[in-house]
Design a protein around this motif. Structure first.
Motif, short mmCIF file in Angstrom:
data_model
loop_
_atom_site.label_atom_id
_atom_site.label_comp_id
_atom_site.label_asym_id
_atom_site.label_seq_id
_atom_site.Cartn_x
_atom_site.Cartn_y
_atom_site.Cartn_z
N PHE A 1 36.77 48.89 33.79
CA PHE A 1 35.81 47.91 34.50
C PHE A 1 35.24 48.58 35.84
CE2 PHE A 1 35.49 45.03 38.24
CZ PHE A 1 34.33 44.38 37.81
N ILE A 2 34.17 48.62 36.00
CA ILE A 2 33.31 49.29 37.25
C ILE A 2 32.43 48.08 37.67
CG2 ILE A 2 32.00 51.04 38.20
CD1 ILE A 2 33.03 52.92 36.03
N ARG A 3 32.51 47.60 38.92
CA ARG A 3 31.61 46.56 39.40
C ARG A 3 30.50 46.94 39.86
NH1 ARG A 3 29.98 45.47 44.32
NH2 ARG A 3 31.21 46.96 45.26
N ARG A 4 29.22 46.46 39.43
CA ARG A 4 28.13 46.70 39.57
C ARG A 4 27.74 46.26 40.89
NH1 ARG A 4 26.87 43.21 35.84
NH2 ARG A 4 24.92 42.57 36.87
N ASP A 5 26.78 46.94 41.70
CA ASP A 5 26.26 46.52 43.06
C ASP A 5 26.05 45.31 43.12
OD1 ASP A 5 26.91 49.31 43.74
OD2 ASP A 5 24.75 49.81 43.78
N GLU A 6 25.35 44.49 42.20
CA GLU A 6 24.88 43.32 42.32
C GLU A 6 26.04 41.95 41.87
OE1 GLU A 6 23.34 44.85 38.53
OE2 GLU A 6 23.55 45.58 40.52
N GLN A 7 27.03 42.58 41.77
CA GLN A 7 28.19 41.68 41.43
C GLN A 7 29.23 41.44 42.63
OE1 GLN A 7 29.98 44.04 37.86
NE2 GLN A 7 29.68 42.10 36.69
N VAL A 8 29.53 40.40 42.69
CA VAL A 8 30.78 39.79 43.76
C VAL A 8 32.08 39.69 43.06
CG1 VAL A 8 31.33 38.03 45.34
CG2 VAL A 8 28.98 38.62 44.94
N TYR A 9 32.96 40.26 43.35
CA TYR A 9 34.34 40.50 42.99
C TYR A 9 35.29 39.90 43.98
CZ TYR A 9 38.41 42.72 40.95
OH TYR A 9 40.02 43.03 40.67
N LEU A 10 35.92 38.62 43.84
CA LEU A 10 36.78 38.29 44.53
C LEU A 10 38.22 38.23 43.98
CD1 LEU A 10 37.85 36.54 47.07
CD2 LEU A 10 37.37 34.60 45.70
N ASN A 11 39.25 38.97 44.58
CA ASN A 11 40.44 39.21 44.18
C ASN A 11 41.33 38.50 45.01
OD1 ASN A 11 43.04 40.11 43.53
ND2 ASN A 11 41.86 41.72 42.24
N THR A 12 42.18 37.39 44.49
CA THR A 12 43.18 36.78 45.41
C THR A 12 44.40 37.05 45.41
OG1 THR A 12 43.57 35.34 43.49
CG2 THR A 12 41.60 34.58 44.83
N TRP A 13 44.77 38.34 44.92
CA TRP A 13 46.10 38.93 44.84
C TRP A 13 47.20 38.09 44.89
CZ3 TRP A 13 45.81 43.80 43.30
CH2 TRP A 13 44.55 44.47 43.47
N HIS A 14 47.57 37.19 43.90
CA HIS A 14 48.48 36.49 43.78
C HIS A 14 49.81 36.92 44.61
CE1 HIS A 14 49.68 38.89 40.40
NE2 HIS A 14 50.90 38.15 40.30
N GLY A 15 50.77 36.20 45.02
CA GLY A 15 51.94 36.51 45.57
C GLY A 15 52.02 36.53 47.22
N THR A 16 52.63 37.30 47.86
CA THR A 16 52.85 37.05 49.50
C THR A 16 51.89 37.86 50.12
OG1 THR A 16 54.40 38.90 49.58
CG2 THR A 16 55.12 36.79 48.68
N PRO A 17 51.82 37.93 51.35
CA PRO A 17 50.85 38.72 52.16
C PRO A 17 51.57 40.21 52.27
CG PRO A 17 51.28 36.70 53.31
CD PRO A 17 52.22 36.72 51.95
N TRP A 18 52.86 40.42 51.93
CA TRP A 18 53.44 41.56 51.95
C TRP A 18 53.44 42.64 50.70
CZ3 TRP A 18 55.95 36.95 53.52
CH2 TRP A 18 56.05 37.00 54.63
N LYS A 19 52.37 42.27 49.95
CA LYS A 19 51.84 43.00 48.88
C LYS A 19 52.11 44.57 49.05
CE LYS A 19 50.89 41.14 45.04
NZ LYS A 19 51.36 40.88 44.07
#
Length: 84
Positions: A43-61
């Motif tokens: 996967f490679i994000r295209r410039d016109e795509q918005v990618y939101l990653n919520t990174w499940h888990g704790t703030p200490w990832k």
């Protein structure tokens, strides 16, 4: 999954099997991508795509730094982080 989508008013959503051709097309053509882990290495994000990653888990990832095989296993995780 269909029942959960219906309960949230998303009955028009289309479910596709992970890593199928339909999944690959969805990754390539979606305007907005939301994930809580990582997308496949291809996967490679295209410039016109918005990618939101919520990174499940704790703030200490550690973004993969504590994975079983160490730094070799974290490249795709960090690549996804940079694209989000």
């Amino acid at each position: 999954h269909e029942q959960l989508l219906k309960e949230h008013g998303l009955e028009n959503a289309i479910l596709v099997p992970v890593y199928s051709k339909a999944y690959q097309m969805a990754l390539a053509t979606s305007e907005i991508l939301v994930n809580n882990v990582t997308f496949p290495p291809y996967f490679i994000r295209r410039d016109e795509q918005v990618y939101l990653n919520t990174w499940h888990g704790t703030p200490w990832k550690t973004l993969g730094k504590k994975m079983k095989n160490g730094i070799q296993d974290m490249s795709n995780i960090q690549r996804n982080f940079l694209q989000s």
